[in-house]
Design an enzyme around this catalytic site. Structure first.
Site, short mmCIF file in Angstrom:
data_model
loop_
_atom_site.label_atom_id
_atom_site.label_comp_id
_atom_site.label_asym_id
_atom_site.label_seq_id
_atom_site.Cartn_x
_atom_site.Cartn_y
_atom_site.Cartn_z
N TRP A 175 7.66 12.17 -0.51
CA TRP A 175 6.62 11.34 0.10
C TRP A 175 5.95 12.06 1.26
CZ3 TRP A 175 5.76 9.43 4.99
CH2 TRP A 175 4.78 8.41 5.09
N ASP A 223 3.96 3.70 -4.74
CA ASP A 223 3.45 2.38 -5.13
C ASP A 223 2.27 2.39 -6.09
OD1 ASP A 223 3.65 0.83 -1.79
OD2 ASP A 223 5.09 2.03 -2.92
#
Lengths: 663, 163
Positions: A158, A134
Site C-alpha cells: 500500500w 478497496d
C-alpha cells in the site's frame, strides 16, 4: 501565569520524577524571602497550579483508558519453532503474537518464481502488477461495467494511492484502462482514496471520493467524467471548488472517509453517509445536498454502535423483502428493508445488519440490536479474507452487485518478489434471504458461467473416515456445485444416542481444530488444491453438530492450516454457522482459482473467501478430493465439477476494447 | 503561611510523582514495557510526541535495526560462506523490511490509515522470523532477529492504539 505553560517543562523532565521534583523545590524556597502581601498571591497561584496538575492527571488517565481495549499477550520468545499454532494475526484483533508455524517442519520455504507465478489468478480481477485495495465507484454506463480501485502504481504494498480503472461487458472479462485519477491537487496530494458514484436524474453521473490533503486531512471531493459521450469514461475532471466536505467539529481530521452513493430523499434532496468514529464508537454521519457541491450536515447520525471503532467503507442500500431483484439506492417503501454495512478498522471484518430506515430524519435502526453492525456476533458478508466491500445498483440487469477487496495472506517479501498483491472477489449479487428475512444471500454473478468448459458429474456414497480422489484432470481452476446428505440411518442413530454429546453450542470453525478433528456428523466436504498424498490441502466443508436440544446446527468452514508448507503465510481456519431450513439439502459451491478459494453454503447464506499458497499442490500436481471425516455417519455426495477458462484480462489497447465491445 | 506553602509543595510533588509520562502510559499497553520505554526515552522526539509520533519513532527503530542487520548479513558472507543460501534469503527478507514495510508504515501512520501501518509492522517481525528459521537452529543472527520481532510487537501494539 497560564498553567499549561508551567506543565510542559515539568512533564518533559519525567525520566526521573523524584529527581525533578527535588529540583523543583528550589525556586519555591524564594517565597520565604518575599514580602508578606506577595505571599498571598503566590499561595493562590500555587493553588491554581495544583488544581491544574490534578486536571492534567485526570485527563491523561482518561486518554490512556482508550488503549486498555487492546489486549496484548505477554512476549514469549519466538525462537522456539515448536508445535505452536499459527495465530492468524491479520484476521484477529486480539493482539496475539504471530509465530512461525512449526507444526510440519522447521525448514523455511524459499519462494521461487515458478511457485509464485502459479499464484496469479485466471479469472479474478487484478491489475497487471503492484498493489490494489478497496473497490471504488463501481457502475454501469453506456453498455460497460466500470470498476475503479485503490492502486499503487509503484510497489506491491500500500502507498502512493491513485484510482485504477477497468471496463467489462459482463463483470468477468476485463480490459485495463489508464489511471482515472492521480494525486495532483492539494486536496488529494497525499492520496486519492475511496469513493462512490451516483447517477443524477438526467443520466449523468458524479463521483464523491476521499482525498488526503497535503496536510494529511481527510476531505471529500467531487469529480465527474470529462466527456459523458465517452462510454469508457477515460478522463475525469475534479470540481474546482474542492473539497466539498471537510471534517466537521467533533470529528478528527483522520476519521472522515469513504463517502457512499447518494440516495434521493422524499423532498427531492440527495443524501449521503460517511463513516467515522467518536472515541471507540463507530458512527455514520449524514449529509444532504442538492448539487453535490454544498451540503447540510444532520445533527443526528444514520447510526452508531459503541466499541466498534472506526467505520470504514460504509455502505447503505435498500433490499426488497419479497423479490429477488436488486433495488436502486433511492428506492424506499413498505416492501423494503435497508442494509447498513461497515468495514471495521479494528478487526478487518465487514459487518452488516438488516434494519429500518427513517427518511424523515435520516436515521436507521437494526431489526436485531443484539447483532448490530460491528458487534462480534453480527452478520458478515464473508467469514474469510474479505474487506472494504462496496455494492452498486446494476441498472442493466436490475441487480445489486457486491465487490470486495481480498488481500494477500502471505509475507510482503513474497508479494514484492512476485510483483503484485491483492485480488477482488468474484462480483456477487446480493438480495435479502426471503426465507429467513434476517440475512442477505450472495451468489457469484451468472456471467461467470461463461467460463465453464468441460464438466463431470459425480454421485457417490462416502463412508466415515474416507477420502476419495475426484478425477477431474487439472484442479486449479474449478467451479464445483455440490449437494450433500447425511445418511438418514446414521442421523437417526446419532440423534438418538445419548452418549453422543451435544457440541453445537461450543463448536466454532476457528477454535475446534479444523478438518482433521472428527465428529459424529462431520466434517465432510472437499479438499481442494491438494497434492496426491494430501500433504498440502485446503478442506472446504460442513460440520454438523448436535445441539443440547437434540436439534442440529450446521457450520461451514474452510481450513487453510495445512494449505501449504510455507511458514511465512497466515493459515487460519475460517467459517460460521449456516442456517439450514427444514427440507433443505446441504449445498455448497466452490470456486477455485489458483491462490483463491471462494466457498458458498446454502445458496450463499454463508460465504468464505480464502487465500492459499501451496508449494506442492500446484500446476499438474494440484488435485481434488471429496472426504468424510465423520466417525460413524455415511454421506451421499452429488456434485458437478467444471473446468474454468481464464477470463483473459487484457492490458489497455484499443484492439482489446474493440474485441470486448463486439461480445 | 509557611506551613501552608510547604504542605502545598508536598502535595504538588505527590501529584507529579503519581502522574506517569505519555511514554510510560503508552508503553504499559505494549507487550514489552521496558523495551518500549528504552527505545522511546532514548529518542529526543519521544518526550513531545503524540501516539502517532511515538509509533513513527519506533518504525524508525525498525528501519535502523534492519539496516544494522543487513550490514551484519553482508559481513557474514565472507566469514561464513557455507551459509550463503540462508544469508541470501535473509538479505531478501530484510531488504523487504527496508523497501516495503517501513515506507508503507510511515505513509500509513502519518496519513491516518494505521491499519496498513500495522500490516507493515507485523510483516517486519514475520520477515525476521523467517530469516532466523533459515539457519535451522544455528543462526548467527539470533539476537538481531529476536530484537526485530520484539520491536515489531511493541510497535504493533502502539499502532493499534491509532485504529
Amino acid at each position: 501565569m497560564a498553567s499549561s505553560d508551567a506543565l510542559l517543562p515539568i512533564s518533559a523532565r519525567e525520566e526521573d520524577p523524584l529527581l525533578s521534583a527535588g529540583s523543583r523545590s528550589d525556586p519555591n524556597a524564594e517565597t520565604h524571602r518575599r514580602r508578606r502581601p506577595v505571599k498571598g498571591l503566590l499561595a493562590v497561584s500555587f493553588g491554581l497550579l495544583f488544581i491544574a496538575f490534578y486536571v492534567v492527571l485526570i485527563a491523561t488517565h482518561d486518554g490512556s483508558s482508550r488503549s486498555n481495549d487492546v489486549k496484548i499477550e505477554s512476549d514469549e520468545t519466538a525462537t522456539t519453532t515448536s508445535r505452536a499454532r499459527l495465530a492468524g494475526v491479520s484476521e484477529k484483533s486480539n493482539g496475539q503474537l504471530w509465530k512461525l508455524s512449526g507444526e510440519r517442519n522447521t525448514v523455511s520455504f524459499a519462494w521461487n518464481n515458478s511457485v509464485l507465478s502459479w499464484q496469479r489468478t485466471a479469472f479474478h480481477f487484478q491489475p497487471e502488477q503492484n498493489w490494489m485495495n478497496d473497490p471504488n465507484g463501481p457502475l454501469f454506463y453506456k453498455g460497460w461495467y466500470h470498476f475503479f480501485y485503490q492502486y499503487n502504481p509503484n510497489a506491491a504494498v500500500w502507498g502512493d494511492i491513485v484510482w485504477g480503472h477497468a471496463v467489462s461487458k459482463d463483470l468477468i472479462h476485463w480490459v485495463h484502462l489508464p489511471i482515472a485519477m492521480v494525486a495532483d491537487q492539494w486536496y488529494d496530494a497525499n492520496g486519492v482514496w475511496t469513493g462512490s458514484a451516483t447517477f443524477l436524474d438526467d443520466g449523468s453521473l458524479v463521483m464523491l471520493y476521499t482525498g488526503s490533503t497535503d496536510k494529511s486531512v481527510q476531505v471529500q471531493n467531487l469529480a465527474y467524467p470529462e466527456d459523458l459521450n465517452d462510454p469508457l469514461l477515460l478522463k475525469w475532471v475534479k470540481y474546482s471548488g474542492n473539497p466539498v466536505l471537510v471534517p466537521p467539529p467533533g470529528i478528527l481530521p483522520k476519521d472522515f472517509r469513504d463517502p457512499t452513493t447518494a440516495w434521493k430523499t422524499s423532498d427531492g434532496k440527495w443524501r449521503i453517509t460517511i463513516g467515522s468514529k467518536i472515541n471507540k464508537t463507530g458512527i455514520s454521519l449524514v449529509y444532504d445536498t442538492i448539487d453535490f457541491k454544498t451540503y447540510e450536515k444532520h445533527d443526528t447520525l444514520l447510526h452508531k454502535v459503541p466499541n466498534t471503532g472506526m467505520w470504514e467503507c460504509v455502505d447503505f442500500y435498500p433490499v426488497s423483502k419479497t423479490a429477488v431483484n436488486g433495488l436502486d439506492t433511492s428506492v424506499n417503501g413498505p416492501n423494503v428493508k435497508h442494509i447498513v454495512k461497515a468495514s471495521m478498522d479494528d478487526t478487518r471484518f465487514d459487518h452488516y445488519a438488516v434494519g429500518t430506515y427513517f427518511d424523515s430524519n435520516g436515521t436507521w435502526i437494526p431489526d436485531d440490536p443484539t447483532i448490530d453492525v460491528g458487534m462480534s456476533a453480527s452478520l458478515r458478508y464473508d467469514y474469510g479474507k474479505f474487506y472494504a466491500s462496496k455494492t452498486f445498483y446494476d441498472q442493466n440487469k436490475g441487480r445489486r452487485i457486491l465487490w470486495s477487496w481480498i488481500g494477500e495472506s502471505d509475507s510482503e517479501a513474497a508479494d514484492v518478489q512476485k510483483g503484485w498483491s491483492s485480488l477482488q472477489g468474484i462480483p456477487r449479487t446480493v438480495v435479502l434471504d426471503t426465507k429467513t428475512g434476517k440475512n442477505l444471500v450472495q451468489w457469484p454473478v451468472e456471467e461467470i458461467k461463461s467460463l465453464r468448459l468441460s464438466s463431470k458429474q459425480f454421485d457417490m456414497e462416502v463412508g466415515p473416515g474416507s477420502v476419495v480422489p475426484v478425477d477431474v484432470d487439472s484442479a486449479a481452476q474449478l467451479d464445483i456445485e455440490a449437494e450433500f446428505e447425511i445418511n438418514k440411518e446414521s442421523l437417526d442413530k446419532i440423534l438418538g444416542d445419548a452418549s453422543v454429546l451435544a457440541e453445537a453450542e461450543e463448536f466454532s470453525c476457528q477454535k475446534s481444530g479444523g478438518a482433521s478433528v472428527r465428529g459424529a456428523l462431520g466434517p465432510f466436504g472437499f479438499s481442494v488444491l491438494a497434492d496426491k498424498s494430501l500433504s498440502e490441502q485446503t478442506p472446504v466443508y460442513f460440520y454438523v453438530a448436535k445441539g443440547k436440544d437434540s436439534k442440529l446446527k450446521t457450520f461451514f468452514c474452510t481450513d487453510t492450516s495445512r494449505s501449504t508448507f510455507a511458514n511465512d503465510v497466515v493459515k487460519p481456519i475460517y467459517g460460521s454457522s449456516v442456517p439450514v431450513l427444514k427440507g433443505e439439502k446441504l449445498t455448497m459451491r466452490i470456486l477455485v482459482d489458483h491462490s483463491i478459494v471462494e466457498g458458498f453454503a446454502q445458496a450463499g447464506r454463508t460465504c468464505i473467501s480464502s487465500r492459499v499458497y501451496p508449494t506442492k499442490a500446484i500446476y499438474g500436481a494440484a488435485k481434488l478430493f471429496v472426504f468424510n471425516n465423520a466417525i460413524d455417519a455415511t454421506i451421499t455426495a452429488s456434485f458437478k465439477v467444471w473446468q474454468m477458462n481464464s477470463a483473459f484480462i487484457h492490458p489497455y489497447s484499443e484492439e482489446a476494447v474493440r474485441a470486448l465491445s463486439s461480445t | 503561611m509557611k506551613k501552608m506553602v510547604v504542605v502545598m509543595m508536598i502535595m504538588m510533588v505527590m501529584v507529579m510523582v503519581s502522574e506517569a509520562s505519555m511514554i510510560e502510559q503508552t508503553c504499559k499497553e505494549t507487550p514489552d514495557f521496558n523495551l518500549c520505554v528504552s527505545l522511546l526515552d532514548s529518542d529526543p522526539r519521544g518526550s513531545s510526541a503524540d501516539t502517532s509520533g511515538l509509533a513513527l519513532i519506533l518504525v524508525d527503530k525498525i528501519k535502523g535495526l534492519a539496516t544494522k542487520t543487513l550490514k551484519e548479513i553482508n559481513s557474514l558472507y565472507k566469514k561464513r560462506p557455507e551459509l550463503k543460501q540462508a544469508l541470501d534469503e535473509c538479505s531478501r527478507r530484510y531488504k523487504t523490511i527496508l523497501k516495503a514495510d517501513v515506507p508503507e508504515a510511515i505513509e500509513a501512520i502519518s496519513k491516518g490509515v494505521p491499519k496498513f501501518g500495522e500490516d507493515g509492522v507485523i510483516d517486519a517481525g514475520v520477515e525476521a522470523a523467517v530469516c532466523e528459521g533459515e539457519f535451522k537452529g544455528k543462526s548467527p543472527l539470533t539476537s538481531l532477529t529476536k530484537s526485530m520481532q520484539k520491536v515489531s510487537n511493541v510497535t504493533r501494539a502502539i499502532v493499534r492504539m491509532l485504529l
